[in-house]
Motif scaffolding. Structure first.
Motif, PDB file in Angstrom:
ATOM      1  N   UNK A 227       0.825  -1.207   0.000  1.00  0.00           N
ATOM      2  CA  UNK A 227       0.000   0.000   0.000  1.00  0.00           C
ATOM      3  C   UNK A 227       0.860   1.260   0.000  1.00  0.00           C
ATOM      4  N   UNK A 228       1.807   1.333   0.954  1.00  0.00           N
ATOM      5  CA  UNK A 228       2.607   2.545   1.098  1.00  0.00           C
ATOM      6  C   UNK A 228       3.491   2.766  -0.123  1.00  0.00           C
ATOM      7  N   UNK A 229       4.110   1.700  -0.636  1.00  0.00           N
ATOM      8  CA  UNK A 229       5.002   1.833  -1.791  1.00  0.00           C
ATOM      9  C   UNK A 229       4.235   2.347  -3.008  1.00  0.00           C
ATOM     10  N   UNK A 230       3.068   1.768  -3.293  1.00  0.00           N
ATOM     11  CA  UNK A 230       2.287   2.200  -4.452  1.00  0.00           C
ATOM     12  C   UNK A 230       1.743   3.615  -4.259  1.00  0.00           C
ATOM     13  N   UNK A 256      -2.857   0.807  -7.205  1.00  0.00           N
ATOM     14  CA  UNK A 256      -3.048   1.494  -5.929  1.00  0.00           C
ATOM     15  C   UNK A 256      -4.263   0.933  -5.204  1.00  0.00           C
ATOM     16  N   UNK A 257      -4.066   0.230  -4.083  1.00  0.00           N
ATOM     17  CA  UNK A 257      -5.213  -0.296  -3.332  1.00  0.00           C
ATOM     18  C   UNK A 257      -5.971   0.832  -2.619  1.00  0.00           C
ATOM     19  N   UNK A 258      -7.248   0.599  -2.349  1.00  0.00           N
ATOM     20  CA  UNK A 258      -8.083   1.562  -1.609  1.00  0.00           C
ATOM     21  C   UNK A 258      -7.964   2.958  -2.206  1.00  0.00           C
ATOM     22  N   UNK A 325      -0.556   8.304   3.879  1.00  0.00           N
ATOM     23  CA  UNK A 325      -0.404   8.017   2.448  1.00  0.00           C
ATOM     24  C   UNK A 325       0.986   8.396   1.934  1.00  0.00           C
ATOM     25  N   UNK A 326       1.692   9.274   2.679  1.00  0.00           N
ATOM     26  CA  UNK A 326       3.044   9.653   2.272  1.00  0.00           C
ATOM     27  C   UNK A 326       4.114   8.795   2.944  1.00  0.00           C
TER      28      UNK A 326
END
Length: 366
Positions: A227-230, A256-258, A325-326
């Protein structure tokens, strides 16, 4: 001719500029959701727009309640929500591995979301009733600690770490603004730091994974760190002006999930770039700035503490989501209010804005 003689009394003290700013944020969120669905209005944007209109109306209704009604309702509402949280533990609806909702047939109620603004009211009401000479004594710290700790613990076992942190943050902020000595906060912080290893052992596996991945997301790039990487890739690939509306690749190609909920800011930043991201953050900061100004104009102690606490609650929503998200904070499931798909965060933030308008309306009365 006097403008006040033309404008109806119920609409005279409505902050229309603020509402226009809130509508602009919500409208931009609908545009982002429309793009996230590949140019389709049905999955997310249409239902989100309906909820947004309903909750804007709710905020205006709350603004007519008045400061005194908020004060009288603070403790009874807190008690009702604690009772509902207990019912969630006993009879709650399970979804996504968590027991957070009460299924009432026509709606699934999430009491933990409503507790975020109500904890501010309850703690502010306690300090409003507390004599000024008691603020430096132990009697000024243990009752609010209990008020905060009971709902936070009930939410934590659902499990919902993000909401529990928000409840603690809102209540502790009000205690700090009420004038509780810093040494008491220092002692509490040391106690929490000492208890963290114990709390870690009680966490679910996915919660411990989120903390470990936050420290090193590349350790599991195709699993819990995905999640974080994408999200970072999506934000970085947007550049200064973005790839253009409906032109995002990370979101549209399902990397990108969610993309429509917790990571909607990454979806937006990929298409609108740094300029769009900064504009959205500035819009939220203007809303928070207005809330703090309401606190400055408020006349009574309860009103000042409540207004500052509600503005801080909105800030926590935005700050935690953006940090998440960052990759600056662990993923804790806090959505971006007014933009992410879903009604819970939107309802909570617009209730906060409605109560801020009620306090501001009371402050403007002679």
């Amino acid at each position: 001719m006097n403008r006040d003689s033309i404008v109806p009394t119920p609409l005279r003290h409505v902050p229309w500029r603020l509402l226009a700013l809130v509508v602009a944020i919500g409208g931009f969120g609908l545009v982002v959701l429309y793009s996230a669905a590949g140019g389709n209005i049905r999955p997310w944007a249409m239902s989100q727009g309906t909820r947004f209109a309903m909750f804007i109306g709710l905020a205006i209704l709350i603004s007519w309640a008045g400061e005194e009604r908020l004060k009288r309702a603070a403790m009874p509402t807190y008690g009702i929500l604690v009772f509902l949280l207990l019912l969630v533990e006993l009879f709650g609806f399970v979804g996504g591995g968590s027991r957070r909702w009460l299924d009432l047939g026509f709606i699934r109620l999430q009491p933990s979301e409503l507790m975020k603004p109500v904890i501010v009211l309850a703690v502010a009401r306690f300090y409003d009733m507390l004599p000024a000479g008691e603020i430096r004594r132990f009697s000024a710290i243990w009752p609010p600690a209990l008020l905060i700790g009971v709902p936070a613990a009930l939410v934590l076992v659902q499990p919902d770490l993000g909401t529990a942190l928000m409840i603690c943050g809102g209540g502790v902020t009000v205690a700090f603004l009420a004038g509780v000595p810093l040494r008491l906060f220092g002692g509490a912080a040391l106690a929490l730091a000492a208890a963290f290893p114990i709390a870690l052992s009680f966490m679910h596996d996915y919660q411990r994974d989120r903390i470990e991945i936050f420290l090193n997301p590349e350790s599991d790039p195709l699993g819990t760190g995905y999640h974080i990487i994408q999200s970072k890739i999506a934000i970085g690939s947007g550049g200064l002006f973005g790839k253009g509306f409906l032109a995002g690749t990370q979101s549209h190609l399902d990397y990108l999930p969610e993309r429509h909920t917790d990571f909607v800011f990454a979806t937006m930043a990929e298409e609108w770039g740094l300029v769009g991201g900064v504009a959205l953050i500035l819009a939220f900061l203007l809303v928070i700035r207005w809330g703090m100004r309401v606190a400055g104009r408020a006349k009574g102690r309860f009103a000042r503490l409540t207004a500052a606490g509600l503005a801080t609650t909105i800030f926590f929503y935005v700050a935690i989501n953006l940090a998440m998200v960052m990759g600056l904070a662990p993923v804790v499931g806090i959505p971006l209010p007014l933009v992410s798909f879903g009604g819970s965060a939107m309802m909570t933030v617009l209730i906060c804005i409605g109560m801020l308008m009620a306090i501001d309306r009371s402050a403007q009365r002679p």
